[in-house]
Scaffold this motif. Structure first.
Motif, PDB file in Angstrom:
ATOM      1  N   LEU A   1       5.563 -11.930 -10.385  1.00 20.09           N
ATOM      2  CA  LEU A   1       4.079 -12.437 -10.002  1.00 20.09           C
ATOM      3  C   LEU A   1       3.956 -13.641 -11.161  1.00 20.09           C
ATOM      4  O   LEU A   1       3.050 -13.994 -11.858  1.00 20.09           O
ATOM      5  CB  LEU A   1       3.000 -11.818 -10.694  1.00 20.09           C
ATOM      6  CG  LEU A   1       2.927 -10.457  -9.429  1.00 20.09           C
ATOM      7  CD1 LEU A   1       1.891  -9.585 -10.436  1.00 20.09           C
ATOM      8  CD2 LEU A   1       2.104 -11.218  -8.493  1.00 20.09           C
ATOM      9  N   LEU A   2       4.779 -13.060 -12.100  1.00 17.05           N
ATOM     10  CA  LEU A   2       4.800 -14.285 -13.455  1.00 17.05           C
ATOM     11  C   LEU A   2       5.716 -16.472 -12.952  1.00 17.05           C
ATOM     12  O   LEU A   2       6.300 -15.965 -12.093  1.00 17.05           O
ATOM     13  CB  LEU A   2       6.300 -14.414 -14.417  1.00 17.05           C
ATOM     14  CG  LEU A   2       5.480 -12.751 -15.354  1.00 17.05           C
ATOM     15  CD1 LEU A   2       6.835 -12.759 -15.513  1.00 17.05           C
ATOM     16  CD2 LEU A   2       4.194 -12.734 -16.160  1.00 17.05           C
TER      17      LEU A   2
ATOM     18  N   ILE B   1       1.368  -1.301 -19.625  1.00 17.87           N
ATOM     19  CA  ILE B   1       0.591  -1.996 -18.800  1.00 17.87           C
ATOM     20  C   ILE B   1       1.286  -3.264 -18.017  1.00 17.87           C
ATOM     21  O   ILE B   1       1.278  -3.768 -17.345  1.00 17.87           O
ATOM     22  CB  ILE B   1      -0.722  -2.170 -18.760  1.00 17.87           C
ATOM     23  CG1 ILE B   1      -1.460  -0.972 -18.715  1.00 17.87           C
ATOM     24  CG2 ILE B   1      -1.155  -3.295 -17.899  1.00 17.87           C
ATOM     25  CD1 ILE B   1      -3.194  -0.955 -19.705  1.00 17.87           C
ATOM     26  N   THR B   2       1.918  -3.899 -19.332  1.00 19.86           N
ATOM     27  CA  THR B   2       2.694  -5.298 -19.373  1.00 19.86           C
ATOM     28  C   THR B   2       3.888  -4.931 -18.407  1.00 19.86           C
ATOM     29  O   THR B   2       4.272  -5.877 -17.661  1.00 19.86           O
ATOM     30  CB  THR B   2       2.499  -6.319 -20.244  1.00 19.86           C
ATOM     31  OG1 THR B   2       3.096  -4.950 -21.482  1.00 19.86           O
ATOM     32  CG2 THR B   2       1.399  -6.600 -20.778  1.00 19.86           C
ATOM     33  N   GLY B   3       4.801  -4.100 -19.170  1.00 18.18           N
ATOM     34  CA  GLY B   3       5.634  -3.194 -18.192  1.00 18.18           C
ATOM     35  C   GLY B   3       6.024  -3.368 -16.565  1.00 18.18           C
ATOM     36  O   GLY B   3       6.734  -3.271 -16.303  1.00 18.18           O
TER      37      GLY B   3
ATOM     38  N   PRO C   1       0.700  -6.093 -28.276  1.00 15.47           N
ATOM     39  CA  PRO C   1       1.881  -5.761 -27.437  1.00 15.47           C
ATOM     40  C   PRO C   1       3.330  -5.802 -28.174  1.00 15.47           C
ATOM     41  O   PRO C   1       3.956  -5.074 -27.812  1.00 15.47           O
ATOM     42  CB  PRO C   1       1.331  -5.885 -26.516  1.00 15.47           C
ATOM     43  CG  PRO C   1       0.310  -6.673 -26.193  1.00 15.47           C
ATOM     44  CD  PRO C   1       0.134  -7.318 -27.204  1.00 15.47           C
ATOM     45  N   LEU C   2       3.427  -7.353 -27.901  1.00 14.35           N
ATOM     46  CA  LEU C   2       4.956  -7.665 -28.442  1.00 14.35           C
ATOM     47  C   LEU C   2       5.318  -7.155 -29.816  1.00 14.35           C
ATOM     48  O   LEU C   2       6.584  -6.428 -28.984  1.00 14.35           O
ATOM     49  CB  LEU C   2       4.703  -9.529 -28.297  1.00 14.35           C
ATOM     50  CG  LEU C   2       6.024  -9.727 -28.742  1.00 14.35           C
ATOM     51  CD1 LEU C   2       7.523  -9.054 -28.079  1.00 14.35           C
ATOM     52  CD2 LEU C   2       6.368 -11.424 -29.769  1.00 14.35           C
TER      53      LEU C   2
ATOM     54  N   LEU D   1       7.426 -10.400 -24.150  1.00 11.61           N
ATOM     55  CA  LEU D   1       8.457 -12.009 -24.761  1.00 11.61           C
ATOM     56  C   LEU D   1       8.152 -12.545 -23.384  1.00 11.61           C
ATOM     57  O   LEU D   1       7.545 -14.137 -23.374  1.00 11.61           O
ATOM     58  CB  LEU D   1       9.966 -11.657 -24.704  1.00 11.61           C
ATOM     59  CG  LEU D   1      10.158 -10.997 -26.122  1.00 11.61           C
ATOM     60  CD1 LEU D   1      11.739 -10.479 -25.652  1.00 11.61           C
ATOM     61  CD2 LEU D   1      10.289 -12.731 -27.248  1.00 11.61           C
ATOM     62  N   ARG D   2       8.715 -12.690 -22.255  1.00 12.55           N
ATOM     63  CA  ARG D   2       8.693 -13.620 -20.986  1.00 12.55           C
ATOM     64  C   ARG D   2       6.946 -13.712 -21.299  1.00 12.55           C
ATOM     65  O   ARG D   2       5.805 -15.376 -20.884  1.00 12.55           O
ATOM     66  CB  ARG D   2       8.498 -12.559 -19.534  1.00 12.55           C
ATOM     67  CG  ARG D   2       8.006 -13.664 -18.720  1.00 12.55           C
ATOM     68  CD  ARG D   2       9.468 -14.468 -18.605  1.00 12.55           C
ATOM     69  NE  ARG D   2       9.294 -15.637 -17.129  1.00 12.55           N
ATOM     70  CZ  ARG D   2       8.225 -16.235 -17.049  1.00 12.55           C
ATOM     71  NH1 ARG D   2       7.358 -16.515 -18.898  1.00 12.55           N
ATOM     72  NH2 ARG D   2       8.417 -16.884 -16.686  1.00 12.55           N
ATOM     73  N   LEU D   3       5.520 -12.991 -21.557  1.00 15.56           N
ATOM     74  CA  LEU D   3       4.686 -13.078 -21.770  1.00 15.56           C
ATOM     75  C   LEU D   3       3.813 -14.295 -22.584  1.00 15.56           C
ATOM     76  O   LEU D   3       3.109 -15.063 -23.309  1.00 15.56           O
ATOM     77  CB  LEU D   3       3.477 -11.984 -21.696  1.00 15.56           C
ATOM     78  CG  LEU D   3       3.591 -11.325 -20.218  1.00 15.56           C
ATOM     79  CD1 LEU D   3       2.982  -9.945 -20.653  1.00 15.56           C
ATOM     80  CD2 LEU D   3       3.288 -11.829 -19.308  1.00 15.56           C
ATOM     81  N   VAL D   4       4.217 -13.354 -23.822  1.00 10.71           N
ATOM     82  CA  VAL D   4       4.577 -14.772 -24.988  1.00 10.71           C
ATOM     83  C   VAL D   4       4.948 -16.233 -24.486  1.00 10.71           C
ATOM     84  O   VAL D   4       4.135 -17.293 -25.494  1.00 10.71           O
ATOM     85  CB  VAL D   4       5.169 -14.220 -26.306  1.00 10.71           C
ATOM     86  CG1 VAL D   4       5.161 -15.185 -27.848  1.00 10.71           C
ATOM     87  CG2 VAL D   4       4.136 -12.924 -27.006  1.00 10.71           C
TER      88      VAL D   4
END
Lengths: 309, 501
Positions: free
Chosen positions: A292-293, A284-286, A214-215, A112-115
């Motif tokens: 780093l974000l 991987i995203t986990g 991936p979401l 979610l954070r990436l989206v």
């Protein structure tokens, strides 16, 4: 052409407003959350309120792209309404004792954070027809499905009261969403269709797709973990194809076709070519450490569980 | 019904003692016409600048240009003077030109009627008086009455309510929770001042305005002395300011490469003053610069970022007794709500009933949008001269430049009426129609008509407010009162008049 009268819809939206203060968040019923449910529900609610905000940010971008004042105002309301849903869901979390120190925001999962990060960076630059197809899908697949599952599992009457209002809003969001999808597909020539597909080679959009896929799988895993039927999620996702494809204009929208075919891949668990890499991407995203974000955008701090300010 | 005996028939009746009314009186006087009366609804002169005394109120046009060319003031304290100083200037005009004897205070006009048989206008007032004159200068002011937004439950708020155009100077904002509704010209002046005083300020924005930096400096002493000693030097400054503003028309009235440049300047101003990406996004307008009024401020954006200030862009659902509910579901509670929502600009009506030839009603004729000839005269309403009538608004230059042109045109019209001893001069309908056809054709190509909603347009999108051109062009068309454009009816021939009518 739009299948609904957007002017009338805007009037209806204005007449259907509600506020957190309309709900008695201290009414009895909170005790019906079982201790077994509690930890899973906490994680589920955190994701749910952030998904509302994925929709909110999408609508904010659509308001910028709207071709006329009416649609712009509708999307401005939808943006606020999604925030209201997130606020209401936080108020439920507060009621159930799920907010750490009473003030803090729940943490979104990494996908979610990436989206959210992608939306904040690039959504305003995406064409209306791209967002106009993705947002209804997200609303159906995640928002719609999750709300339904929640009501099937949670017995608290206040939760039902809040979601009755939320679902009322969502049905209008979907009505407008599908209507706009038809509108953007209306009478398109082959050349226009090709032009609409062109953003697919835009690296910014490719990044978005890399965050979006991936979401969906991550949320599927979360739902399964909550003990809910995966099949139900897929049934809801099929609704996108059913409703979006009910008119020739809707079917002519290339983005409806793209999202529809993607949804078919998602629900086909036997398709290893799709699911193996996407599931790997979830893993991987986990592993990405939070530090780093980049810092969360300041709109995040607008969220509140307090009915008054 | 009037309680008192009607006045004798004056040459001219001026309605309103703001910039327009007093300016008309001065120019009439300078042309040798002394028989005029000025009706003022309040107990003081000043018009818009008497009523708009909110904290931070100031002019958006440099004072040397925002003042009458025939009444220069060498003592402006700043480039952009505050409302108090402008109000002082207007009051000074009364003394300087000895207008006191012509002023009638607390005369709120309730109706204006042309008595065709006798060839004079009759104005009735709320005080029960009846005033008669052969010509009328209606300087009631486009920005005279506060405009209130259409928000559910507006009347139900139990706290203090204030409108920017009717400020309550006795209210103490210290420590108070204050809402400001609106982000137009008044709001962006009020907010920086309120943030200094109030405990918390929330600014409710519906549409982000374009904001340009404000080049505001204190006037140096030497300049004031120079202007006093050599008025020509001040005139040169005024001319320079005029032409600078004239060039801005190319950016804000029409969509041109200069429009992009001006948008870049405004965006750079925003980017320099607002670092947070989301706030910057909220403050970025979605329409072409010039479509709505362009604002200038150096302290609005910094004020919004003060810890006690917050910009709210959620749509307002309703107002209740405690505060404002917005669509994100939160009830924002306040001690005071400030409505900085502008004015009730007359685009489709008149401030009071105006009855012309044959009992025709101006408000009725203007239902679909106000129309006039050169914005000053209206066919069917002879000898009536409107200051800031339809399509006279500037978007880029001093309103007073436009106003002076209107006043001088009206004075010429009054002179033509009196000199020819006509009963009346009435615009030929075809001339007015042709004028408006051309005007609307030109307006269609302007930024104002490019799609945004603004107070310039009626609900149907008709532009009854702005003039689509340079101030120079506007003044040029008003430079000469062409008698040929009017139907002149002789005072001595009422029967012939009726036949002609």
């Amino acid at each position: 052409m739009a299948s609904i009268d957007l002017e009338k819809m805007l009037v209806k939206i204005k007449e259907s407003q509600w506020a957190l203060a309309d709900i008695d968040w201290d009414a009895p019923g909170a005790e019906r959350i079982t201790p077994e449910q509690w930890p899973k529900l906490k994680a589920f609610m955190a994701d749910l309120m952030w998904i509302e905000h994925v929709g909110a940010r999408g609508f904010a971008a659509m308001a910028k792209k709207a071709p006329d004042d009416t649609l712009r105002e509708i999307y401005t309301y939808f943006h606020a309404e999604e925030q209201r849903h997130a606020n209401a869901e936080m108020a439920l979390m507060k009621r159930w004792g799920m907010l750490e120190d009473g003030e803090a925001l729940p943490e979104p999962n990494i996908n979610l954070r990436l989206v959210i990060e992608w939306l904040d960076r690039y959504a305003d630059k995406m064409p209306l027809y791209v967002l106009g197809a993705v947002i209804p899908m997200l609303e159906i697949a995640l928002d719609g499905a999750l709300c339904k599952f929640l009501l099937d599992t949670v017995d608290d009457p206040v939760c039902h009261e809040a979601f009755e209002k939320i679902n009322g809003d969502e049905s209008r969001h979907l009505g407008v969403g599908f209507s706009v999808m038809e509108m953007t597909g209306y009478n398109k020539s082959f050349i226009k269709v090709m032009q609409m597909v062109l953003p697919l080679v835009d690296p910014r959009l490719l990044l978005g797709i890399a965050a979006y896929m991936p979401l969906l799988n991550k949320m599927r895993d979360n739902i399964v973990e909550m003990g809910l039927s995966e099949q139900k999620l897929y049934e809801v996702m099929n609704k996108f194809e059913r409703i979006g494809g009910r008119t020739a204009d809707g079917r002519r929208n290339p983005w409806f076709q793209i999202i529809k075919h993607h949804a078919r891949l998602v629900v086909d668990r036997g398709n290893k070519i799709y699911h193996v890499p996407v599931d790997a991407a979830v893993k991987i995203t986990g592993l990405i450490p939070a530090r780093l974000l980049p810092a969360v955008p300041s709109w995040v701090h607008e969220l509140t569980w307090k009915p008054t300010a | 019904m009037s309680k008192r005996k009607p006045s004798r028939v004056h040459d001219t009746l001026i309605i309103g003692a703001g910039f327009g009314g007093l300016g008309a009186a001065i120019r009439l006087q300078q042309s040798g016409h002394q028989d005029f009366i000025i009706l003022e609804r309040s107990d003081r002169v000043g018009g818009t600048w008497r009523d708009n005394q909110y904290p931070g109120a100031a002019c958006d046009i440099p004072s040397n240009l925002y003042s009458f060319s025939f009444a220069p003031n060498p003592d402006w304290s700043r480039t952009y003077s505050g409302a108090g100083e402008i109000f002082g200037y207007i009051k000074g005009l009364v003394e300087q030109f000895k207008l006191g004897p012509a002023l009638r205070y607390q005369q709120d006009v309730t109706g204006l009627r042309f008595v065709e048989e006798q060839g004079y206008w009759e104005a009735t007032t709320a005080a029960g008086d009846c005033w008669r004159a052969r010509a009328v200068v209606m300087a009631a002011g486009g920005l005279a009455n506060p405009g209130w937004p259409n928000i559910n439950g507006r009347e139900s708020f139990a706290g203090k309510v204030m409108h920017s155009a009717r400020w309550d100077h006795d209210y103490d904002f210290s420590g108070k929770k204050v809402a400001v509704i609106g982000t137009g010209a008044s709001a962006i002046q009020i907010v920086p001042e309120l943030v200094k005083q109030a405990g918390q300020v929330k600014v409710f924005q519906r549409t982000a305005p374009w904001v340009l930096p404000r080049m505001d400096y204190a006037s140096p002493d030497w300049a004031r002395k120079l202007f006093a000693k050599a008025p020509r030097s001040q005139q040169l400054v005024r001319d320079a300011l005029f032409w600078t503003h004239e060039s801005v028309a190319l950016a804000v009235i029409w969509n041109s490469p200069l429009t992009r440049v001006t948008e870049r300047v405004a965006s750079a101003h925003l980017a320099r003053q607002v670092k947070d990406g989301w706030l910057r996004r909220q403050l970025t307008p979605h329409y072409t610069i010039g479509c709505k009024r362009v604002l200038i401020s150096n302290d609005y954006y910094p004020a919004l970022q003060q810890p006690n200030c917050k910009l709210i862009t959620w749509p307002i659902d309703c107002i209740n007794e405690r505060g404002i509910r917005t669509a994100e579901g939160i009830e924002h509670q306040f001690d005071c709500i400030v409505f900085a929502t502008g004015f009730d600009v007359q685009k489709t009506g008149t401030p009071f009933p105006v009855q012309g030839l044959g009992g025709r009603e101006l408000a009725e004729e203007w239902q679909g949008g106000a129309q006039a000839y050169k914005s000053v005269n209206v066919s069917g309403y002879p000898n009536l001269h409107i200051i800031f009538g339809p399509n006279s608004g500037p978007g880029h230059n001093s309103a007073l430049v436009y106003m002076e042109a209107q006043i001088d045109y009206a004075v010429q019209g009054i002179e033509a009426l009196l000199r020819g001893d006509h009963a009346y001069l009435d615009v030929i309908p075809a001339v007015q129609t042709q004028h408006n056809l051309e005007l609307q054709k030109r307006l269609a190509r302007t930024n104002w008509n490019s799609g945004c909603k603004s107070w310039y347009l009626t609900a149907d999108g008709f532009n009854a407010t702005m003039y689509p051109g340079f101030a120079t062009q506007y003044a040029q068309q008003l430079a000469r009162f062409e008698l040929a454009d009017y139907r002149a009816v002789d005072r001595a021939a009422p029967a012939a008049r009726r036949a002609a009518g």
